[in-house]
Design a protein around this motif. Structure first.
Motif, PDB file in Angstrom:
ATOM      1  N   TYR A  33      13.196 -12.596   5.940  1.00 38.60           N
ATOM      2  CA  TYR A  33      14.232 -12.063   6.833  1.00 38.60           C
ATOM      3  C   TYR A  33      13.993 -12.509   8.273  1.00 38.60           C
ATOM      4  CZ  TYR A  33      16.999  -8.520   9.297  1.00 38.60           C
ATOM      5  OH  TYR A  33      17.888  -7.884  10.114  1.00 38.60           O
ATOM      6  N   PRO A  69       2.837  -9.557  -3.079  1.00 40.03           N
ATOM      7  CA  PRO A  69       4.165  -9.086  -3.470  1.00 40.03           C
ATOM      8  C   PRO A  69       5.098  -9.028  -2.268  1.00 40.03           C
ATOM      9  CG  PRO A  69       2.609  -7.248  -3.456  1.00 40.03           C
ATOM     10  CD  PRO A  69       1.829  -8.479  -3.108  1.00 40.03           C
ATOM     11  N   GLY A  73      10.973  -9.737   2.814  1.00 41.23           N
ATOM     12  CA  GLY A  73      10.263 -10.268   3.976  1.00 41.23           C
ATOM     13  C   GLY A  73      10.659  -9.569   5.265  1.00 41.23           C
ATOM     14  N   HIS A  74      11.088  -8.310   5.191  1.00 40.79           N
ATOM     15  CA  HIS A  74      11.412  -7.571   6.413  1.00 40.79           C
ATOM     16  C   HIS A  74      10.162  -7.209   7.211  1.00 40.79           C
ATOM     17  CE1 HIS A  74      15.654  -7.221   5.450  1.00 40.79           C
ATOM     18  NE2 HIS A  74      15.855  -6.482   6.525  1.00 40.79           N
ATOM     19  N   THR A  90       9.977 -10.305  -5.902  1.00 38.61           N
ATOM     20  CA  THR A  90      10.486  -9.380  -6.924  1.00 38.61           C
ATOM     21  C   THR A  90      12.014  -9.392  -7.026  1.00 38.61           C
ATOM     22  OG1 THR A  90      10.496  -7.616  -5.287  1.00 38.61           O
ATOM     23  CG2 THR A  90       8.502  -7.827  -6.637  1.00 38.61           C
ATOM     24  N   ALA A 109      11.448  -3.146  -8.764  1.00 36.27           N
ATOM     25  CA  ALA A 109      10.833  -3.531  -7.489  1.00 36.27           C
ATOM     26  C   ALA A 109      11.766  -4.370  -6.624  1.00 36.27           C
ATOM     27  CB  ALA A 109       9.549  -4.309  -7.751  1.00 36.27           C
ATOM     28  N   GLY A 130      16.662   4.221   4.718  1.00 44.22           N
ATOM     29  CA  GLY A 130      16.509   4.105   6.160  1.00 44.22           C
ATOM     30  C   GLY A 130      17.727   3.503   6.823  1.00 44.22           C
ATOM     31  N   SER A 131      17.478   2.810   7.938  1.00 41.33           N
ATOM     32  CA  SER A 131      18.602   2.377   8.770  1.00 41.33           C
ATOM     33  C   SER A 131      19.270   1.114   8.251  1.00 41.33           C
ATOM     34  CB  SER A 131      18.126   2.160  10.201  1.00 41.33           C
ATOM     35  OG  SER A 131      17.214   1.088  10.254  1.00 41.33           O
ATOM     36  N   VAL A 138      11.174  -0.222  -2.785  1.00 47.26           N
ATOM     37  CA  VAL A 138       9.728  -0.127  -2.998  1.00 47.26           C
ATOM     38  C   VAL A 138       8.956  -0.393  -1.702  1.00 47.26           C
ATOM     39  CG1 VAL A 138       7.762  -1.269  -4.125  1.00 47.26           C
ATOM     40  CG2 VAL A 138       9.713  -0.518  -5.476  1.00 47.26           C
ATOM     41  N   LEU A 142       6.723   2.573  -0.069  1.00 46.04           N
ATOM     42  CA  LEU A 142       5.255   2.499  -0.074  1.00 46.04           C
ATOM     43  C   LEU A 142       4.696   2.703   1.334  1.00 46.04           C
ATOM     44  CD1 LEU A 142       4.494  -0.532  -2.461  1.00 46.04           C
ATOM     45  CD2 LEU A 142       4.560   1.899  -3.022  1.00 46.04           C
ATOM     46  N   LEU A 146      11.201   6.198   6.581  1.00 47.61           N
ATOM     47  CA  LEU A 146      11.736   7.095   7.617  1.00 47.61           C
ATOM     48  C   LEU A 146      13.239   6.865   7.714  1.00 47.61           C
ATOM     49  CD1 LEU A 146      11.031   9.009  10.018  1.00 47.61           C
ATOM     50  CD2 LEU A 146      10.848   6.952  11.425  1.00 47.61           C
ATOM     51  N   GLY A 192       1.352  -1.597   0.281  1.00 48.20           N
ATOM     52  CA  GLY A 192       1.235  -2.372  -0.961  1.00 48.20           C
ATOM     53  C   GLY A 192      -0.190  -2.795  -1.276  1.00 48.20           C
ATOM     54  N   VAL A 197       3.868  -2.916  -7.435  1.00 53.51           N
ATOM     55  CA  VAL A 197       4.755  -1.907  -8.014  1.00 53.51           C
ATOM     56  C   VAL A 197       5.899  -2.634  -8.715  1.00 53.51           C
ATOM     57  CG1 VAL A 197       6.402  -0.076  -7.437  1.00 53.51           C
ATOM     58  CG2 VAL A 197       4.127  -0.113  -6.377  1.00 53.51           C
ATOM     59  N   PHE A 414       6.965   0.160  10.648  1.00 50.70           N
ATOM     60  CA  PHE A 414       7.491  -0.392  11.903  1.00 50.70           C
ATOM     61  C   PHE A 414       6.478  -1.302  12.593  1.00 50.70           C
ATOM     62  CE2 PHE A 414      10.910   2.989  13.234  1.00 50.70           C
ATOM     63  CZ  PHE A 414      11.625   2.694  12.087  1.00 50.70           C
TER      64      PHE A 414
HETATM   65  C1  LIG Z   1      16.125  -4.315  10.466  1.00 51.68           C
HETATM   66  C2  LIG Z   1      15.068  -3.404   9.928  1.00 51.68           C
HETATM   67  C3  LIG Z   1      15.340  -2.042   9.776  1.00 51.68           C
HETATM   68  C4  LIG Z   1      14.372  -1.180   9.258  1.00 51.68           C
HETATM   69  N1  LIG Z   1      14.630   0.176   9.161  1.00 51.68           N
HETATM   70  C5  LIG Z   1      13.671   1.010   8.691  1.00 51.68           C
HETATM   71  C6  LIG Z   1      13.872   2.423   8.629  1.00 51.68           C
HETATM   72  O1  LIG Z   1      14.926   2.925   8.988  1.00 51.68           O
HETATM   73  N2  LIG Z   1      12.855   3.205   8.182  1.00 51.68           N
HETATM   74  C7  LIG Z   1      11.662   2.689   7.755  1.00 51.68           C
HETATM   75  O2  LIG Z   1      10.796   3.445   7.323  1.00 51.68           O
HETATM   76  N3  LIG Z   1      11.451   1.355   7.791  1.00 51.68           N
HETATM   77  C8  LIG Z   1      12.413   0.522   8.261  1.00 51.68           C
HETATM   78  N4  LIG Z   1      12.167  -0.818   8.353  1.00 51.68           N
HETATM   79  C9  LIG Z   1      10.868  -1.318   7.919  1.00 51.68           C
HETATM   80  C10 LIG Z   1      10.888  -1.614   6.428  1.00 51.68           C
HETATM   81  O3  LIG Z   1      10.934  -0.422   5.691  1.00 51.68           O
HETATM   82  C11 LIG Z   1       9.612  -2.369   6.088  1.00 51.68           C
HETATM   83  O4  LIG Z   1       9.699  -3.619   6.717  1.00 51.68           O
HETATM   84  C12 LIG Z   1       9.423  -2.522   4.588  1.00 51.68           C
HETATM   85  O5  LIG Z   1       8.116  -2.996   4.370  1.00 51.68           O
HETATM   86  C13 LIG Z   1      10.419  -3.467   3.995  1.00 51.68           C
HETATM   87  O6  LIG Z   1      10.180  -3.618   2.627  1.00 51.68           O
HETATM   88  P1  LIG Z   1      10.617  -4.977   1.909  1.00 51.68           P
HETATM   89  O7  LIG Z   1      10.012  -4.970   0.562  1.00 51.68           O
HETATM   90  O8  LIG Z   1      12.093  -5.127   2.034  1.00 51.68           O
HETATM   91  O9  LIG Z   1       9.923  -6.043   2.859  1.00 51.68           O
HETATM   92  P2  LIG Z   1       8.800  -7.134   2.493  1.00 51.68           P
HETATM   93  O10 LIG Z   1       8.443  -7.807   3.774  1.00 51.68           O
HETATM   94  O11 LIG Z   1       9.275  -7.965   1.378  1.00 51.68           O
HETATM   95  O12 LIG Z   1       7.569  -6.270   1.998  1.00 51.68           O
HETATM   96  C14 LIG Z   1       6.772  -5.616   2.950  1.00 51.68           C
HETATM   97  C15 LIG Z   1       5.473  -5.197   2.289  1.00 51.68           C
HETATM   98  O13 LIG Z   1       5.752  -4.187   1.332  1.00 51.68           O
HETATM   99  C16 LIG Z   1       4.840  -4.304   0.252  1.00 51.68           C
HETATM  100  N5  LIG Z   1       5.603  -4.503  -0.978  1.00 51.68           N
HETATM  101  C17 LIG Z   1       6.882  -4.893  -1.122  1.00 51.68           C
HETATM  102  N6  LIG Z   1       7.198  -4.910  -2.435  1.00 51.68           N
HETATM  103  C18 LIG Z   1       6.103  -4.528  -3.112  1.00 51.68           C
HETATM  104  C19 LIG Z   1       5.791  -4.331  -4.488  1.00 51.68           C
HETATM  105  N7  LIG Z   1       6.694  -4.531  -5.443  1.00 51.68           N
HETATM  106  N8  LIG Z   1       4.549  -3.913  -4.820  1.00 51.68           N
HETATM  107  C20 LIG Z   1       3.607  -3.690  -3.876  1.00 51.68           C
HETATM  108  N9  LIG Z   1       3.848  -3.866  -2.566  1.00 51.68           N
HETATM  109  C21 LIG Z   1       5.079  -4.270  -2.190  1.00 51.68           C
HETATM  110  C22 LIG Z   1       3.936  -5.484   0.532  1.00 51.68           C
HETATM  111  O14 LIG Z   1       2.736  -5.030   1.133  1.00 51.68           O
HETATM  112  C23 LIG Z   1       4.754  -6.292   1.520  1.00 51.68           C
HETATM  113  O15 LIG Z   1       3.943  -7.107   2.361  1.00 51.68           O
HETATM  114  C24 LIG Z   1      13.121  -1.696   8.878  1.00 51.68           C
HETATM  115  C25 LIG Z   1      12.836  -3.060   9.040  1.00 51.68           C
HETATM  116  C26 LIG Z   1      13.794  -3.903   9.583  1.00 51.68           C
HETATM  117  C27 LIG Z   1      13.451  -5.352   9.794  1.00 51.68           C
END
Ligand SMILES: Cc1cc2nc3c(=O)[nH]c(=O)nc-3n(C[C@H](O)[C@H](O)[C@H](O)COP(=O)(O)OP(=O)(O)OC[C@H]3O[C@@H](n4cnc5c(N)ncnc54)[C@H](O)[C@@H]3O)c2cc1C
Length: 457
Positions: A33, A69, A73-74, A90, A109, A130-131, A138, A142, A146, A192, A197, A414
């Motif tokens: 992302y 995992p 990529g947020h 995933t 996942a 969340g937002s 997942v 994890l 919020l 993670g 997961v 965050f």
């Molecule tokens: C625009 C934006 C808005 C957001 N708003 C909020 C919000 O309102 N509230 C809040 O709490 N957070 C918020 N976030 C933060 C967001 O929740 C985290 O970035 C979260 O880690 C995103 O998960 P992802 O799997 O999509 O991201 P990814 O970058 O893909 O994963 C992040 C991490 O999660 C773990 N993970 C993901 N999948 C797995 C799996 N299957 N098994 C084990 N570990 C795993 C890994 O450690 C990985 O490095 C926001 C982020 C952004 C960029």
């Protein structure tokens, strides 16, 4: 991969997709992302199912590779160099099952909140998303989770009822309060670090409507409006979760015309209750005379885009800090530092109101049993090239410095920079997390963005 890992054997083992550098689809599969990042893992695997995930882990163990995992990529920046790692995307595991009678969802996942919130809403149910609808359920959960109902219903991780996880030994396990309770505890807020997961089950809440929206004011009124918002947050019930925010909308064509290229100070809010009470609560802020007021009664699905997070990948830098409290003098310092006239290029700086249920520790909660602090700060700026990355980082530091006196810790989700993971948890929780890591992944095969080292000895 040279004479190292036998990629053909992996391809023959899994039903999903295995990619090496140079394969068609490689660049898309390693993308995140945040377009500032350039992930270069040894391999990318897109597993078809949980058995594939376990097989990839066993394979990685054989060849001394690590498994990373990832879904969207947020929050990928803290991962750093991925040499010697299998990036396990995933994306294909997007099953969503909603049991309306039990008010439970069981999702794969790869499911994003966008896959869960609308069908749940159709059934009169809300999830603790969340937002943005574009993060994975997942990854978000994890790390805590919020969301818009947080002050009334707490963190998403504390509404989890069961988790399917493939641990570093390549074994698939179901964990819940009765089965492997220590691992279940650690997964709920510890990020993670304890396995990959593959599916997560969590509570849904009976909600047919919420009263929600955004008040937009001219950004020249930032100090006045944010001061009024801060005073107002002291008066609202836990059912109101809100954000005070300054936004400078970029001049991008995908942004609606009334907002494109303009700056505002905003109050965003979601009230878990009826319109009459919600409108009464909003009255003191409405009396300030917003130029745009979108508050209305909407179903739970209607708040998915309320925060206006960009759905498409962006080059950006973000930073955050939990705030013990916020005073009117803090607001003035904050607005002086990054508000009108400061020259700040940050597209969004926000202060979210915490407290309420977030501050209560319930029996059986996970590693992140509560969110400390009264508020949380998050800022973000667009950074398309190395010079702007440096400039935005400097402005984010200025933002944090303006509220340094209220610094109250870091929130894993965050935290988009590499930090000492001990900073993310109270000391006793951190030690317990290290002990769980030692019991399930002593050699550190699974690599999280915020890695908690296994306890030694
Ligand atoms: C625009 C934006 C808005 C957001 N708003 C909020 C919000 O309102 N509230 C809040 O709490 N957070 C918020 N976030 C933060 C967001 O929740 C985290 O970035 C979260 O880690 C995103 O998960 P992802 O799997 O999509 O991201 P990814 O970058 O893909 O994963 C992040 C991490 O999660 C773990 N993970 C993901 N999948 C797995 C799996 N299957 N098994 C084990 N570990 C795993 C890994 O450690 C990985 O490095 C926001 C982020 C952004 C960029």
């Amino acid at each position: 991969m040279g004479a190292g890992p036998d990629v053909a054997a992996l391809r023959a083992t899994v039903r999903g997709v295995v990619l090496e550098p140079g394969d068609a689809g490689w660049d898309e599969a390693r993308g995140t992302y945040n377009l500032v990042l350039d992930q270069r893992p040894a391999l990318v695997v897109v597993p078809a199912d949980a058995e594939d995930v376990a097989a990839v882990i066993r394979y990685a163990g054989r060849y001394a590779l690590r498994v990373v995992p990832q879904r969207t990529g947020h929050n990928a920046e803290p991962l750093g160099d991925l040499a010697g790692a299998i990036l396990l995307r995933t994306d294909a595991m997007r099953d969503v099952r909603i049991d309306a009678a039990r008010r439970r969802a069981l999702v794969g996942a790869g499911a994003k909140w966008a896959d869960v919130v609308p069908p749940a809403s159709e059934l009169g149910l809300a999830a603790l998303h969340g937002s943005t609808p574009d993060v994975s359920v997942v990854g978000y959960t994890l790390g805590g989770g919020l969301g818009w109902y947080a002050r009334a219903l707490g963190l998403a991780c504390n509404s989890v009822t069961g988790i399917q996880v493939a641990t570093a030994d390549g074994v698939l396990r179901w964990v819940d309060p009765d089965v492997e309770p220590k691992l279940f505890w650690a997964l709920r807020g510890g990020g993670g670090n304890f396995g990959v997961v593959t599916a997560i089950e969590f509570r849904l809440y009976p909600v047919t409507d919420v009263y929600a929206g955004v008040l937009f004011f001219p950004w020249e009124r930032s100090a006045e409006v944010l001061r009024a918002w801060e005073a107002w947050t002291r008066t609202v019930p836990d059912e109101m979760t809100s954000v005070g925010r300054i936004m400078q909308f970029p001049p991008f064509p995908e942004i609606p015309e009334p907002l494109r290229g303009k700056a505002f100070v905003l109050v965003e809010g979601v009230f878990l209750g009826d319109e009459k009470t919600g409108a009464r609560l909003m009255e003191p802020l409405r009396r300030l005379g917003p130029v745009l007021d979108t508050f209305a009664t909407v179903p739970p699905a209607g708040i998915a885009e309320l925060h206006m997070d960009p759905p498409q990948p962006m080059p950006y830098q973000g930073d955050s800090m939990v705030l013990a409290d916020v005073t009117p003098a803090d607001i003035d310092r904050f607005v002086d530092a990054i508000g009108p006239g400061s020259g700040s290029p940050l597209v969004s700086v926000e202060i979210r109101h915490l407290g309420g249920e977030l501050d209560r520790v319930r029996r059986g909660s996970g590693a992140l049993s509560r969110m400390p602090g009264g508020y949380i700060l998050f800022g973000v700026g667009i950074a398309p090239d190395p010079a702007s990355v440096q400039a935005v980082r400097q402005w984010l530091a200025t933002m944090k410095e303006s509220l340094r006196g209220q610094a109250g810790g870091l929130y894993l989700n965050f935290t988009e920079k590499t930090v000492d993971p001990a900073q993310l948890f109270p000391a006793d929780v951190y030690q317990r997390l290290r002990a769980v890591r030692a019991s399930v992944d002593p050699r550190g095969l699974i690599r999280a963005n915020h890695e908690i080292p296994a306890a030694r000895g």
